[in-house]
Design a protein around this motif. Sequence first.
Motif, mmCIF file in Angstrom:
data_model
loop_
_atom_site.group_PDB
_atom_site.id
_atom_site.type_symbol
_atom_site.label_atom_id
_atom_site.label_comp_id
_atom_site.label_asym_id
_atom_site.label_seq_id
_atom_site.Cartn_x
_atom_site.Cartn_y
_atom_site.Cartn_z
ATOM 1 N N SER A 170 -0.612 8.492 -10.378
ATOM 2 C CA SER A 170 0.403 7.447 -10.520
ATOM 3 C C SER A 170 1.804 7.845 -10.082
ATOM 4 O O SER A 170 2.702 6.987 -10.071
ATOM 5 N N GLY A 171 2.021 9.113 -9.751
ATOM 6 C CA GLY A 171 3.373 9.520 -9.389
ATOM 7 C C GLY A 171 4.291 9.458 -10.592
ATOM 8 O O GLY A 171 3.865 9.669 -11.723
ATOM 9 N N HIS A 172 5.569 9.140 -10.369
ATOM 10 C CA HIS A 172 6.502 9.079 -11.486
ATOM 11 C C HIS A 172 7.002 7.654 -11.706
ATOM 12 O O HIS A 172 6.971 6.813 -10.809
ATOM 13 N N PHE A 173 7.447 7.410 -12.910
ATOM 14 C CA PHE A 173 7.970 6.108 -13.292
ATOM 15 C C PHE A 173 9.371 5.933 -12.718
ATOM 16 O O PHE A 173 10.214 6.824 -12.811
ATOM 17 N N VAL A 174 9.628 4.775 -12.102
ATOM 18 C CA VAL A 174 10.940 4.475 -11.548
ATOM 19 C C VAL A 174 11.524 3.281 -12.298
ATOM 20 O O VAL A 174 10.989 2.173 -12.248
ATOM 21 N N HIS A 175 12.610 3.526 -12.984
ATOM 22 C CA HIS A 175 13.314 2.488 -13.737
ATOM 23 C C HIS A 175 14.406 1.881 -12.861
ATOM 24 O O HIS A 175 14.835 2.474 -11.870
ATOM 25 N N PRO A 220 14.279 12.113 -10.803
ATOM 26 C CA PRO A 220 14.172 10.729 -10.332
ATOM 27 C C PRO A 220 13.221 9.850 -11.135
ATOM 28 O O PRO A 220 12.916 8.736 -10.721
ATOM 29 N N GLY A 221 12.733 10.346 -12.266
ATOM 30 C CA GLY A 221 11.864 9.566 -13.134
ATOM 31 C C GLY A 221 10.774 10.430 -13.724
ATOM 32 O O GLY A 221 10.282 11.362 -13.068
ATOM 33 N N PRO A 222 10.375 10.156 -14.968
ATOM 34 C CA PRO A 222 9.338 10.970 -15.611
ATOM 35 C C PRO A 222 7.944 10.655 -15.077
ATOM 36 O O PRO A 222 7.642 9.509 -14.753
ATOM 37 N N HIS A 223 7.121 11.688 -14.980
ATOM 38 C CA HIS A 223 5.719 11.465 -14.599
ATOM 39 C C HIS A 223 4.934 10.888 -15.772
ATOM 40 O O HIS A 223 3.937 10.190 -15.565
ATOM 41 N N ALA A 224 5.368 11.182 -16.993
ATOM 42 C CA ALA A 224 4.700 10.646 -18.178
ATOM 43 C C ALA A 224 5.716 10.470 -19.295
ATOM 44 O O ALA A 224 6.631 11.280 -19.450
ATOM 45 N N VAL A 225 5.561 9.383 -20.035
ATOM 46 C CA VAL A 225 6.332 9.157 -21.258
ATOM 47 C C VAL A 225 5.373 9.408 -22.414
ATOM 48 O O VAL A 225 4.420 8.654 -22.615
ATOM 49 N N LEU A 226 5.605 10.485 -23.139
ATOM 50 C CA LEU A 226 4.718 10.863 -24.227
ATOM 51 C C LEU A 226 5.179 10.181 -25.517
ATOM 52 O O LEU A 226 6.278 10.451 -26.016
ATOM 53 N N LEU A 227 4.345 9.287 -26.015
ATOM 54 C CA LEU A 227 4.608 8.631 -27.283
ATOM 55 C C LEU A 227 3.967 9.483 -28.373
ATOM 56 O O LEU A 227 2.740 9.547 -28.486
ATOM 57 N N VAL A 228 4.791 10.154 -29.149
ATOM 58 C CA VAL A 228 4.308 11.122 -30.145
ATOM 59 C C VAL A 228 4.353 10.482 -31.521
ATOM 60 O O VAL A 228 5.424 10.151 -32.035
ATOM 61 N N ILE A 229 3.182 10.322 -32.146
ATOM 62 C CA ILE A 229 3.102 9.760 -33.491
ATOM 63 C C ILE A 229 2.052 10.517 -34.295
ATOM 64 O O ILE A 229 1.167 11.155 -33.740
ATOM 65 N N SER A 252 18.172 9.264 -21.512
ATOM 66 C CA SER A 252 16.948 10.055 -21.381
ATOM 67 C C SER A 252 16.324 9.848 -20.004
ATOM 68 O O SER A 252 15.792 10.789 -19.405
ATOM 69 N N LEU A 253 16.402 8.635 -19.480
ATOM 70 C CA LEU A 253 15.908 8.365 -18.128
ATOM 71 C C LEU A 253 16.759 9.085 -17.094
ATOM 72 O O LEU A 253 16.244 9.625 -16.108
ATOM 73 N N GLN A 254 18.072 9.109 -17.321
ATOM 74 C CA GLN A 254 18.972 9.795 -16.396
ATOM 75 C C GLN A 254 18.682 11.290 -16.372
ATOM 76 O O GLN A 254 18.693 11.926 -15.316
ATOM 77 N N PHE A 263 25.932 11.024 -11.918
ATOM 78 C CA PHE A 263 24.762 10.226 -11.546
ATOM 79 C C PHE A 263 23.474 10.917 -11.922
ATOM 80 O O PHE A 263 22.507 10.279 -12.316
ATOM 81 N N THR A 264 23.395 12.217 -11.746
ATOM 82 C CA THR A 264 22.135 12.919 -11.995
ATOM 83 C C THR A 264 21.999 13.361 -13.435
ATOM 84 O O THR A 264 21.017 13.992 -13.798
ATOM 85 N N GLY A 265 22.976 13.009 -14.263
ATOM 86 C CA GLY A 265 22.842 13.284 -15.683
ATOM 87 C C GLY A 265 22.938 14.743 -16.039
ATOM 88 O O GLY A 265 22.442 15.159 -17.076
ATOM 89 N N VAL A 266 23.587 15.532 -15.199
ATOM 90 C CA VAL A 266 23.700 16.945 -15.512
ATOM 91 C C VAL A 266 24.765 17.126 -16.567
ATOM 92 O O VAL A 266 25.887 16.688 -16.386
ATOM 93 N N ASN A 267 24.421 17.772 -17.655
ATOM 94 C CA ASN A 267 25.363 18.034 -18.738
ATOM 95 C C ASN A 267 25.009 19.379 -19.322
ATOM 96 O O ASN A 267 24.005 19.536 -19.993
ATOM 97 N N LYS A 268 25.819 20.372 -19.026
ATOM 98 C CA LYS A 268 25.466 21.730 -19.414
ATOM 99 C C LYS A 268 25.291 21.874 -20.913
ATOM 100 O O LYS A 268 24.524 22.709 -21.380
ATOM 101 N N GLY A 269 26.003 21.054 -21.684
ATOM 102 C CA GLY A 269 25.883 21.171 -23.126
ATOM 103 C C GLY A 269 24.589 20.610 -23.649
ATOM 104 O O GLY A 269 24.223 20.830 -24.786
ATOM 105 N N HIS A 270 23.867 19.827 -22.833
ATOM 106 C CA HIS A 270 22.682 19.131 -23.325
ATOM 107 C C HIS A 270 21.465 19.466 -22.487
ATOM 108 O O HIS A 270 20.522 18.693 -22.419
#
Length: 286
Positions: A253-258, A142-151, A136-138, A37-44
């Motif tokens: 704004s706190g963090h984004f909740v999906h 509990p959610g990102p504070h910012a989604v950085l759109l890099v261009i 990426s959300l997982q 559930f928490t998306g823990v993956n030691k390889g990643h």
Amino acid sequence: MLTHGMLSLWSGVSFIVGTLRGIFKVVTWSSKLWRFFTGVNKGHSSSSTISGSLSLNDPGLRLLLVGPSGAGRTQLVDAFLGCTEDRAPWSSPSGALTESVRRRALVDGQEVTVVDTPDLLGQRGDGWKAREALRSLQLSTPGPHAVLLVIRVPGAAGCVDQDAALAVRATLALFGAGVAGHVFTVFTHADSLAPGQTLATLLGGDAGGLRAALSVCGLRAELVDNGAHCPPEDRRRMCMRLLERLEEMRALSGHFVHELHVREERMKEELLADMSSELAGKLGSM
């Protein structure tokens, strides 16, 4: 020959041992499910420490990076976290990420978690994009504070301009319209701009409808020079300035909740209630 009392004692001991084994299995299973559930993956997931040690009680600042290939997402992560690795083991021979990864470090005493993604805005299939976006959300639970759109900044020398409006639309399609309040655009390759040119002049000129594209996300943007020639002290000042702005976003704004986070939390609560009831029943029969 075993007496009746000894048989009763042995039966009681066997019951207790069986109960403890059952509890151990339940705890082991719940631990595995929790890691899923928490998306823990030691390889990643990797961590680096710039100073001090990481605190599991303070989640710190959580950032999720998206953007087209060639924009400089991974270089920006390295600048944030002070990483000197040439290429991560989960990247392709070309150096491009093949799946989302999470990295952590302490920056001036502040824990920063960065989730870097492969090119979610490219030509890969919709199924792959959807899965990686949710992964990426997982990883940022509990959610990102910012989604950085890099261009890349419009007009970058020797580069084809990346469509900011298209990138914004694709980001909202992947994460939902609610993410707009947490999107922060980072324009890289600022060193390729003409002398004296700033973000204000770019938006003032409204090159290619840039201002209209960014207005969807509150015109939050920053110019950065992520080139290898950028002096370390300048790079550090750049990162500190950007982190300060992101901290301001966090405070406001706190963090984004999906919806993914909402469902995960609901499932955790249901699992906890079910397993608590089961364990209480076992303990009561001891």
